[in-house]
Scaffold this motif. Structure first.
Motif, PDB file in Angstrom:
ATOM      1  N   GLY A  34       0.759  -1.242   0.000  1.00 42.17           N
ATOM      2  CA  GLY A  34       0.000   0.000   0.000  1.00 42.17           C
ATOM      3  C   GLY A  34       0.788   1.291   0.000  1.00 42.17           C
ATOM      4  N   ASP A  35       2.112   1.233   0.145  1.00 42.76           N
ATOM      5  CA  ASP A  35       2.880   2.468   0.049  1.00 42.76           C
ATOM      6  C   ASP A  35       2.753   3.013  -1.366  1.00 42.76           C
ATOM      7  OD1 ASP A  35       3.668   2.079   2.657  1.00 42.76           O
ATOM      8  OD2 ASP A  35       5.681   1.390   2.147  1.00 42.76           O
ATOM      9  N   ILE A  36       2.773   4.327  -1.479  1.00 40.00           N
ATOM     10  CA  ILE A  36       2.624   4.976  -2.782  1.00 40.00           C
ATOM     11  C   ILE A  36       3.971   5.574  -3.168  1.00 40.00           C
ATOM     12  CG2 ILE A  36       1.379   6.737  -4.090  1.00 40.00           C
ATOM     13  CD1 ILE A  36      -0.818   6.553  -1.881  1.00 40.00           C
ATOM     14  N   PHE A  37       4.496   5.155  -4.319  1.00 39.18           N
ATOM     15  CA  PHE A  37       5.767   5.647  -4.831  1.00 39.18           C
ATOM     16  C   PHE A  37       5.462   6.654  -5.929  1.00 39.18           C
ATOM     17  CE2 PHE A  37       9.224   5.542  -7.892  1.00 39.18           C
ATOM     18  CZ  PHE A  37      10.314   5.787  -7.074  1.00 39.18           C
ATOM     19  N   ILE A  38       6.093   7.822  -5.859  1.00 42.39           N
ATOM     20  CA  ILE A  38       5.837   8.887  -6.825  1.00 42.39           C
ATOM     21  C   ILE A  38       7.154   9.383  -7.392  1.00 42.39           C
ATOM     22  CG2 ILE A  38       4.855  11.197  -7.185  1.00 42.39           C
ATOM     23  CD1 ILE A  38       3.598   9.877  -4.178  1.00 42.39           C
ATOM     24  N   LYS A  39       7.203   9.497  -8.695  1.00 38.64           N
ATOM     25  CA  LYS A  39       8.334  10.126  -9.382  1.00 38.64           C
ATOM     26  C   LYS A  39       7.774  11.410  -9.985  1.00 38.64           C
ATOM     27  CE  LYS A  39      12.389  10.348 -11.478  1.00 38.64           C
ATOM     28  NZ  LYS A  39      12.553  11.773 -11.508  1.00 38.64           N
ATOM     29  N   SER A  40       8.314  12.536  -9.534  1.00 38.95           N
ATOM     30  CA  SER A  40       7.892  13.819 -10.073  1.00 38.95           C
ATOM     31  C   SER A  40       8.939  14.298 -11.070  1.00 38.95           C
ATOM     32  CB  SER A  40       7.698  14.837  -8.943  1.00 38.95           C
ATOM     33  OG  SER A  40       8.931  15.132  -8.317  1.00 38.95           O
ATOM     34  N   LYS A  41       8.732  15.495 -11.613  1.00 39.93           N
ATOM     35  CA  LYS A  41       9.695  16.048 -12.571  1.00 39.93           C
ATOM     36  C   LYS A  41      11.090  16.114 -11.975  1.00 39.93           C
ATOM     37  CE  LYS A  41       6.314  19.353 -14.208  1.00 39.93           C
ATOM     38  NZ  LYS A  41       6.020  20.772 -14.268  1.00 39.93           N
ATOM     39  N   ARG A  42      11.149  16.335 -10.674  1.00 41.93           N
ATOM     40  CA  ARG A  42      12.422  16.649 -10.052  1.00 41.93           C
ATOM     41  C   ARG A  42      12.910  15.628  -9.017  1.00 41.93           C
ATOM     42  NH1 ARG A  42      16.102  20.510  -9.075  1.00 41.93           N
ATOM     43  NH2 ARG A  42      16.578  20.883  -6.907  1.00 41.93           N
ATOM     44  N   ASP A  43      12.015  14.972  -8.303  1.00 46.96           N
ATOM     45  CA  ASP A  43      12.405  14.148  -7.158  1.00 46.96           C
ATOM     46  C   ASP A  43      11.602  12.858  -7.096  1.00 46.96           C
ATOM     47  OD1 ASP A  43      14.188  16.177  -6.188  1.00 46.96           O
ATOM     48  OD2 ASP A  43      12.485  17.230  -5.333  1.00 46.96           O
ATOM     49  N   SER A  97      -2.179   5.685   9.525  1.00 41.63           N
ATOM     50  CA  SER A  97      -3.454   5.487  10.207  1.00 41.63           C
ATOM     51  C   SER A  97      -4.094   6.801  10.628  1.00 41.63           C
ATOM     52  CB  SER A  97      -3.310   4.554  11.407  1.00 41.63           C
ATOM     53  OG  SER A  97      -4.548   4.398  12.043  1.00 41.63           O
ATOM     54  N   ARG A  98      -3.334   7.686  11.244  1.00 46.68           N
ATOM     55  CA  ARG A  98      -3.877   8.982  11.694  1.00 46.68           C
ATOM     56  C   ARG A  98      -3.601  10.098  10.695  1.00 46.68           C
ATOM     57  NH1 ARG A  98      -7.001   8.536  16.403  1.00 46.68           N
ATOM     58  NH2 ARG A  98      -6.160   6.804  17.555  1.00 46.68           N
ATOM     59  N   PHE A  99      -2.623   9.888   9.815  1.00 46.00           N
ATOM     60  CA  PHE A  99      -2.254  10.870   8.801  1.00 46.00           C
ATOM     61  C   PHE A  99      -1.410  10.175   7.744  1.00 46.00           C
ATOM     62  CE2 PHE A  99       0.354  11.332  12.637  1.00 46.00           C
ATOM     63  CZ  PHE A  99       1.580  10.897  12.171  1.00 46.00           C
ATOM     64  N   LEU A 100      -1.226  10.846   6.615  1.00 44.65           N
ATOM     65  CA  LEU A 100      -0.340  10.354   5.569  1.00 44.65           C
ATOM     66  C   LEU A 100       1.002  11.051   5.721  1.00 44.65           C
ATOM     67  CD1 LEU A 100      -2.790  10.583   2.538  1.00 44.65           C
ATOM     68  CD2 LEU A 100      -2.240   8.546   3.882  1.00 44.65           C
ATOM     69  N   THR A 101       2.078  10.288   5.712  1.00 38.46           N
ATOM     70  CA  THR A 101       3.416  10.869   5.809  1.00 38.46           C
ATOM     71  C   THR A 101       4.044  10.874   4.427  1.00 38.46           C
ATOM     72  OG1 THR A 101       3.660  10.014   8.048  1.00 38.46           O
ATOM     73  CG2 THR A 101       5.659  10.732   6.946  1.00 38.46           C
ATOM     74  N   LEU A 102       4.547  12.043   4.040  1.00 41.34           N
ATOM     75  CA  LEU A 102       5.215  12.215   2.758  1.00 41.34           C
ATOM     76  C   LEU A 102       6.721  12.208   2.984  1.00 41.34           C
ATOM     77  CD1 LEU A 102       5.096  12.899  -0.298  1.00 41.34           C
ATOM     78  CD2 LEU A 102       5.036  15.309   0.375  1.00 41.34           C
ATOM     79  N   TYR A 103       7.392  11.239   2.360  1.00 42.98           N
ATOM     80  CA  TYR A 103       8.847  11.132   2.424  1.00 42.98           C
ATOM     81  C   TYR A 103       9.414  11.621   1.098  1.00 42.98           C
ATOM     82  CZ  TYR A 103       8.098   8.225   6.528  1.00 42.98           C
ATOM     83  OH  TYR A 103       7.723   7.774   7.767  1.00 42.98           O
ATOM     84  N   HIS A 104      10.519  12.326   1.150  1.00 43.83           N
ATOM     85  CA  HIS A 104      11.108  12.985  -0.011  1.00 43.83           C
ATOM     86  C   HIS A 104      12.559  12.576  -0.184  1.00 43.83           C
ATOM     87  CE1 HIS A 104      13.006  16.882  -1.598  1.00 43.83           C
ATOM     88  NE2 HIS A 104      12.326  16.392  -2.612  1.00 43.83           N
ATOM     89  N   LYS A 161      20.057  11.265  -3.916  1.00 40.69           N
ATOM     90  CA  LYS A 161      20.636  11.201  -2.573  1.00 40.69           C
ATOM     91  C   LYS A 161      20.285   9.843  -1.967  1.00 40.69           C
ATOM     92  CE  LYS A 161      20.891  16.052  -1.329  1.00 40.69           C
ATOM     93  NZ  LYS A 161      20.469  17.069  -0.389  1.00 40.69           N
ATOM     94  N   ASP A 162      20.983   9.456  -0.922  1.00 32.90           N
ATOM     95  CA  ASP A 162      20.862   8.107  -0.386  1.00 32.90           C
ATOM     96  C   ASP A 162      19.556   7.800   0.331  1.00 32.90           C
ATOM     97  OD1 ASP A 162      23.316   7.445  -1.388  1.00 32.90           O
ATOM     98  OD2 ASP A 162      24.383   7.825   0.480  1.00 32.90           O
ATOM     99  N   THR A 163      19.016   8.743   1.087  1.00 33.45           N
ATOM    100  CA  THR A 163      17.892   8.397   1.953  1.00 33.45           C
ATOM    101  C   THR A 163      16.716   9.351   1.782  1.00 33.45           C
ATOM    102  OG1 THR A 163      18.771   9.748   3.743  1.00 33.45           O
ATOM    103  CG2 THR A 163      19.404   7.426   3.717  1.00 33.45           C
ATOM    104  N   TYR A 164      15.570   8.847   2.166  1.00 33.84           N
ATOM    105  CA  TYR A 164      14.359   9.666   2.211  1.00 33.84           C
ATOM    106  C   TYR A 164      14.312  10.377   3.556  1.00 33.84           C
ATOM    107  CZ  TYR A 164      12.395   7.463  -1.937  1.00 33.84           C
ATOM    108  OH  TYR A 164      12.164   7.044  -3.222  1.00 33.84           O
ATOM    109  N   HIS A 165      13.689  11.547   3.566  1.00 36.65           N
ATOM    110  CA  HIS A 165      13.443  12.248   4.822  1.00 36.65           C
ATOM    111  C   HIS A 165      11.965  12.634   4.872  1.00 36.65           C
ATOM    112  CE1 HIS A 165      14.272  15.495   1.934  1.00 36.65           C
ATOM    113  NE2 HIS A 165      13.363  16.168   2.617  1.00 36.65           N
ATOM    114  N   VAL A 166      11.449  12.845   6.059  1.00 38.42           N
ATOM    115  CA  VAL A 166      10.049  13.251   6.207  1.00 38.42           C
ATOM    116  C   VAL A 166       9.914  14.675   5.691  1.00 38.42           C
ATOM    117  CG1 VAL A 166       8.172  13.686   7.822  1.00 38.42           C
ATOM    118  CG2 VAL A 166       9.694  11.748   8.206  1.00 38.42           C
TER     119      VAL A 166
END
Length: 144
Positions: A66-75, A83-90, A99-104
């Protein structure tokens, strides 16, 4: 969508340790959502792709679990249902190298606004357009 849970205590500790106001603001926003008792809407892959179709500039895939993977123009981005909110990792892509890792990046009540925020982030990063909150909401909910 699988339900995860962002470690808010770790986010707060990291914000304090690194003197990061952005992380602290995300912590406070998420903490407020928890206090309000908010719960995210349980949506399936078909609904996710329907919402994503409003944003043709984004390449959206729903992963197993169920995780959503997104490729945008830039990132690249990942949205997790906490459960209580959606967290966007960048994850930045710098000069065609990732870059090596995602951050909130932020937390959201709904997917529409999270996807609109990604588009606004890309436009701002590329110097195309800076959008006010009201314009991001219009893009999310009115299809502008």
């Amino acid at each position: 969508m699988r339900r995860d849970f962002l470690n808010l205590k770790a986010l707060k500790r990291s914000a304090i340790k690194h003197h990061c106001n952005k992380q602290l603001a995300i912590y406070e926003k998420a903490h407020e959502m928890l206090k309000e008792g908010w719960k995210t809407k349980d949506i399936d892959t078909e609904e996710i792709m329907s919402i994503a179709s409003k944003f043709p500039q984004l390449n959206v895939k729903v992963m197993i679990g169920g995780d959503i993977f997104i490729k945008s123009k830039r990132d690249t981005w990942i949205i997790k249902d906490e459960s209580r909110f959606l967290t966007l990792y960048h994850k930045d892509i710098v000069q065609m190298k990732s870059k090596d890792t995602y951050h909130v990046q932020d937390v959201f009540y709904d997917l529409d606004f999270a996807l609109a925020s990604i588009v606004a982030h890309d436009d701002h990063s590329m110097g195309i357009k800076t959008r006010e909150l009201v314009h991001i909401k219009q893009m999310a909910y009115e299809g502008s």
